[in-house]
Design a protein around this motif. Structure first.
Motif, PDB file in Angstrom:
ATOM      1  N   LEU A  31       4.745   2.853   2.674  1.00  0.00           N
ATOM      2  CA  LEU A  31       4.186   2.940   1.326  1.00  0.00           C
ATOM      3  C   LEU A  31       5.196   2.390   0.327  1.00  0.00           C
ATOM      4  CD1 LEU A  31       2.426   6.400   0.976  1.00  0.00           C
ATOM      5  CD2 LEU A  31       1.515   4.221   1.699  1.00  0.00           C
ATOM      6  N   VAL A  60     -20.651   7.334  10.675  1.00  0.00           N
ATOM      7  CA  VAL A  60     -21.962   6.979  10.123  1.00  0.00           C
ATOM      8  C   VAL A  60     -21.787   5.709   9.289  1.00  0.00           C
ATOM      9  CG1 VAL A  60     -23.876   7.675   8.641  1.00  0.00           C
ATOM     10  CG2 VAL A  60     -22.681   9.408   9.990  1.00  0.00           C
ATOM     11  N   GLY A 108     -13.895   0.376   0.206  1.00  0.00           N
ATOM     12  CA  GLY A 108     -12.622  -0.324   0.350  1.00  0.00           C
ATOM     13  C   GLY A 108     -12.758  -1.827   0.542  1.00  0.00           C
ATOM     14  N   SER A 136       1.959  -7.507   1.707  1.00  0.00           N
ATOM     15  CA  SER A 136       1.677  -7.593   3.141  1.00  0.00           C
ATOM     16  C   SER A 136       2.465  -8.734   3.765  1.00  0.00           C
ATOM     17  CB  SER A 136       0.187  -7.821   3.402  1.00  0.00           C
ATOM     18  OG  SER A 136      -0.586  -6.889   2.727  1.00  0.00           O
ATOM     19  N   PHE A 162      -7.952  -9.690   0.567  1.00  0.00           N
ATOM     20  CA  PHE A 162      -9.204  -9.023   0.937  1.00  0.00           C
ATOM     21  C   PHE A 162     -10.254  -9.241  -0.148  1.00  0.00           C
ATOM     22  CE2 PHE A 162      -5.552  -6.834   2.601  1.00  0.00           C
ATOM     23  CZ  PHE A 162      -5.894  -6.566   3.911  1.00  0.00           C
ATOM     24  N   GLY A 218     -12.537   2.569  -6.296  1.00  0.00           N
ATOM     25  CA  GLY A 218     -11.375   2.285  -5.442  1.00  0.00           C
ATOM     26  C   GLY A 218     -11.173   0.838  -5.047  1.00  0.00           C
ATOM     27  N   ALA A 274      -7.187   1.274  -6.702  1.00  0.00           N
ATOM     28  CA  ALA A 274      -7.016   0.967  -5.279  1.00  0.00           C
ATOM     29  C   ALA A 274      -5.688   1.496  -4.750  1.00  0.00           C
ATOM     30  CB  ALA A 274      -7.120  -0.534  -5.033  1.00  0.00           C
ATOM     31  N   THR A 275      -5.157   2.541  -5.389  1.00  0.00           N
ATOM     32  CA  THR A 275      -3.953   3.192  -4.868  1.00  0.00           C
ATOM     33  C   THR A 275      -4.227   4.687  -4.707  1.00  0.00           C
ATOM     34  OG1 THR A 275      -3.047   3.683  -7.053  1.00  0.00           O
ATOM     35  CG2 THR A 275      -2.421   1.556  -6.067  1.00  0.00           C
TER      36      THR A 275
HETATM   37  C1  LIG Z   1      -1.148  -3.570   3.478  1.00  0.00           C
HETATM   38  C2  LIG Z   1      -1.477  -2.595   2.405  1.00  0.00           C
HETATM   39  C3  LIG Z   1      -0.499  -1.752   1.891  1.00  0.00           C
HETATM   40  C4  LIG Z   1      -0.819  -0.829   0.894  1.00  0.00           C
HETATM   41  N1  LIG Z   1       0.161  -0.016   0.414  1.00  0.00           N
HETATM   42  C5  LIG Z   1      -0.159   0.936  -0.507  1.00  0.00           C
HETATM   43  C6  LIG Z   1       0.829   1.874  -0.974  1.00  0.00           C
HETATM   44  O1  LIG Z   1       1.983   1.813  -0.592  1.00  0.00           O
HETATM   45  N2  LIG Z   1       0.451   2.843  -1.852  1.00  0.00           N
HETATM   46  C7  LIG Z   1      -0.836   2.932  -2.321  1.00  0.00           C
HETATM   47  O2  LIG Z   1      -1.143   3.842  -3.078  1.00  0.00           O
HETATM   48  N3  LIG Z   1      -1.770   2.032  -1.907  1.00  0.00           N
HETATM   49  C8  LIG Z   1      -1.456   1.057  -1.034  1.00  0.00           C
HETATM   50  N4  LIG Z   1      -2.430   0.169  -0.607  1.00  0.00           N
HETATM   51  C9  LIG Z   1      -3.747   0.151  -1.266  1.00  0.00           C
HETATM   52  C10 LIG Z   1      -4.779   1.254  -0.917  1.00  0.00           C
HETATM   53  O3  LIG Z   1      -4.212   2.527  -1.036  1.00  0.00           O
HETATM   54  C11 LIG Z   1      -5.494   1.078   0.399  1.00  0.00           C
HETATM   55  O4  LIG Z   1      -6.099  -0.194   0.461  1.00  0.00           O
HETATM   56  C12 LIG Z   1      -6.558   2.158   0.674  1.00  0.00           C
HETATM   57  O5  LIG Z   1      -6.785   2.181   2.039  1.00  0.00           O
HETATM   58  C13 LIG Z   1      -7.907   2.003  -0.046  1.00  0.00           C
HETATM   59  O6  LIG Z   1      -8.642   3.219   0.139  1.00  0.00           O
HETATM   60  P1  LIG Z   1     -10.239   3.261   0.044  1.00  0.00           P
HETATM   61  O7  LIG Z   1     -10.637   4.670   0.271  1.00  0.00           O
HETATM   62  O8  LIG Z   1     -10.676   2.566  -1.176  1.00  0.00           O
HETATM   63  O9  LIG Z   1     -10.694   2.333   1.271  1.00  0.00           O
HETATM   64  P2  LIG Z   1     -10.533   2.559   2.870  1.00  0.00           P
HETATM   65  O10 LIG Z   1      -9.279   3.266   3.221  1.00  0.00           O
HETATM   66  O11 LIG Z   1     -10.788   1.223   3.462  1.00  0.00           O
HETATM   67  O12 LIG Z   1     -11.729   3.531   3.195  1.00  0.00           O
HETATM   68  C14 LIG Z   1     -13.061   3.106   3.122  1.00  0.00           C
HETATM   69  C15 LIG Z   1     -13.844   3.833   4.200  1.00  0.00           C
HETATM   70  O13 LIG Z   1     -15.196   3.428   4.084  1.00  0.00           O
HETATM   71  C16 LIG Z   1     -15.698   3.152   5.362  1.00  0.00           C
HETATM   72  N5  LIG Z   1     -16.817   2.211   5.242  1.00  0.00           N
HETATM   73  C17 LIG Z   1     -16.780   0.887   4.947  1.00  0.00           C
HETATM   74  N6  LIG Z   1     -18.027   0.383   4.925  1.00  0.00           N
HETATM   75  C18 LIG Z   1     -18.866   1.416   5.220  1.00  0.00           C
HETATM   76  C19 LIG Z   1     -20.277   1.517   5.364  1.00  0.00           C
HETATM   77  N7  LIG Z   1     -21.094   0.476   5.182  1.00  0.00           N
HETATM   78  N8  LIG Z   1     -20.800   2.729   5.672  1.00  0.00           N
HETATM   79  C20 LIG Z   1     -19.991   3.812   5.845  1.00  0.00           C
HETATM   80  N9  LIG Z   1     -18.651   3.760   5.715  1.00  0.00           N
HETATM   81  C21 LIG Z   1     -18.109   2.576   5.419  1.00  0.00           C
HETATM   82  C22 LIG Z   1     -14.540   2.593   6.120  1.00  0.00           C
HETATM   83  O14 LIG Z   1     -14.729   2.675   7.501  1.00  0.00           O
HETATM   84  C23 LIG Z   1     -13.393   3.475   5.596  1.00  0.00           C
HETATM   85  O15 LIG Z   1     -13.242   4.638   6.373  1.00  0.00           O
HETATM   86  C24 LIG Z   1      -2.128  -0.758   0.391  1.00  0.00           C
HETATM   87  C25 LIG Z   1      -3.105  -1.611   0.907  1.00  0.00           C
HETATM   88  C26 LIG Z   1      -2.791  -2.508   1.917  1.00  0.00           C
HETATM   89  C27 LIG Z   1      -3.857  -3.427   2.453  1.00  0.00           C
END
Ligand SMILES: Cc1cc2nc3c(=O)[nH]c(=O)nc-3n(C[C@H](O)[C@H](O)[C@H](O)COP(=O)(O)OP(=O)(O)OC[C@H]3O[C@@H](n4cnc5c(N)ncnc54)[C@H](O)[C@@H]3O)c2cc1C
Length: 352
Positions: free
Chosen positions: A52, A99, A130, A175, A284, A320, A330-331
């Motif tokens: 992180l 699901v 995400g 990344s 992305f 998000g 998105a954090t």
């Molecule tokens: C390489 C990298 C490093 C990062 N480092 C940091 C960091 O240090 N600190 C920080 O705060 N943030 C960081 N981030 C950013 C952020 O915290 C992450 O991208 C985070 O995972 C986003 O969370 P989310 O819940 O929006 O999406 P996700 O974690 O992707 O969760 C989305 C969920 O929705 C599900 N889903 C998707 N489509 C569907 C569908 N049609 N039906 C049902 N479910 C579905 C997925 O399977 C998943 O479980 C980083 C991101 C990346 C890529």
């Protein structure tokens, strides 16, 4: 069987859980549908050495501080997975998994959420799916001619797969820098970036980025001059492994090549480099295909919003995906505030 609820949250990563926390506090009837078999969203799938860019306490969702990871200032992805697992259990969030939602449709006073495990009739929907699931690779000439391996960030696991081989990492963000640093010791690394990499000052990490985003939001809320996004500070947080590789002279950036060949890449001046693998750390796009039936898509694949609410469908919130769905949303630490706003607006719409 069709079930009726106040809110369907699509996605059970950090954004979906933060939404669930606030929906529960407001006493709404909701379900979180998540395509993953286990908790943790995208954090379950990152490469082994990912760190992180903020300490644990600055990577917390609403209500519960992330505990520190013993021996690590900057926690690993596995630590985030444990934290999210504990979070959804602690707050008894109703997550159904695995699901996968295929489509959201207008259906009179409801939004009909069609998933592989059934259908839900929702008064409102929060989409929190995400970006990890829609990796982006730029259209570089010759890309299909390459005979070696091509991976995106989402497929990278660690340096062991490439030991002793020539590898090209493309991308000057966090990344790209972290994966290049990971590969710098055991492979013949070429690190290619579109422009000169911009490191944040070594003492700046995600805490300062979040403070900057907060100050910007306040300025915008109060009608003051925009202080600029966090991008104005730099692109790469110099987390310890990146700093170590950079300071050892192992991260030497090269400009972007003009095309991919069968055996590697070629720059505009005719210089070439062979490669066994090209790793595209090129970002992305939001995973929004399940919302296509609503016909809301605007420019750049985004859905126009005001805050988190879709302009063309007030029963839908998007959470998000990036600054366009709330600054720093998105954090981990940044998603709490827009999640609270979305839940409050939904409660208002439902007359609660
Ligand atoms: C390489 C990298 C490093 C990062 N480092 C940091 C960091 O240090 N600190 C920080 O705060 N943030 C960081 N981030 C950013 C952020 O915290 C992450 O991208 C985070 O995972 C986003 O969370 P989310 O819940 O929006 O999406 P996700 O974690 O992707 O969760 C989305 C969920 O929705 C599900 N889903 C998707 N489509 C569907 C569908 N049609 N039906 C049902 N479910 C579905 C997925 O399977 C998943 O479980 C980083 C991101 C990346 C890529």
């Amino acid at each position: 069987m069709t079930r009726a609820v106040d809110v369907v949250v699509i996605g059970g990563g950090q954004a979906g859980l933060a939404a669930g926390y606030h929906l529960r506090r407001l006493g709404l009837d909701f379900v979180i549908l998540d395509a993953q078999a286990t908790p943790g969203g995208a954090w379950q799938h990152t490469w082994d050495s990912l760190r992180l860019f903020s300490p644990a306490a600055y990577s917390s969702l609403p209500g519960r501080l992330m505990p520190p990871q013993p021996g690590e200032t900057y926690p690993e992805a596995a630590h985030v997975v444990s934290y999210l697992t504990d979070y959804e259990q602690r707050y008894e969030l109703p997550v159904a998994r695995p699901v996968r939602v295929g489509g959201v449709h207008r259906d009179g006073e409801f939004l009909r959420v069609e998933a592989d495990a059934g259908t839900w009739r929702a008064r409102t929907v929060i989409s929190a799916t995400g970006t990890w699931w829609r990796p982006f690779v730029p259209a570089v000439p010759g890309r299909t001619e390459f005979k070696g391996a091509q991976l995106h960030t989402v497929e990278y696991r660690g340096p062991a797969d490439f030991a002793g081989q020539p590898v090209i990492v493309v991308g000057g963000g966090n990344s790209g820098a972290q994966i290049a640093a990971d590969l710098a010791y055991d492979t013949e690394l070429s690190w290619v970036t579109l422009r000169e990499p911009r490191y944040l000052a070594d003492e700046i990490d995600g805490r300062a980025l979040f403070d900057h985003a907060t100050a910007r939001r306040r300025a915008l809320d109060e009608g003051r001059t925009d202080t600029g996004g966090v991008a104005s500070l730099g692109d790469i947080v110099a987390v310890p492994p990146v700093r170590a590789a950079r300071d050892a002279g192992l991260l030497k950036p090269m400009p972007m090549f003009a095309r991919v060949t069968a055996t590697g890449v070629e720059w505009a001046d005719g210089t070439t480099a062979d490669a066994a693998a090209i790793i595209w750390c090129t970002g992305f796009r939001p995973a929004l295909s399940h919302l296509a039936p609503l016909g809301l898509r605007g420019p750049r694949g985004h859905i126009p919003t005001t805050g988190t609410q879709a302009l063309g469908e007030p029963r839908l919130h998007l959470l998000g995906y990036g600054d366009w769905t709330g600054l720093a949303s998105a954090t981990l630490i940044g998603v709490g505030r827009p999640a609270r706003e979305a839940a409050r607006q939904i409660a208002g719409l439902l007359g609660r």
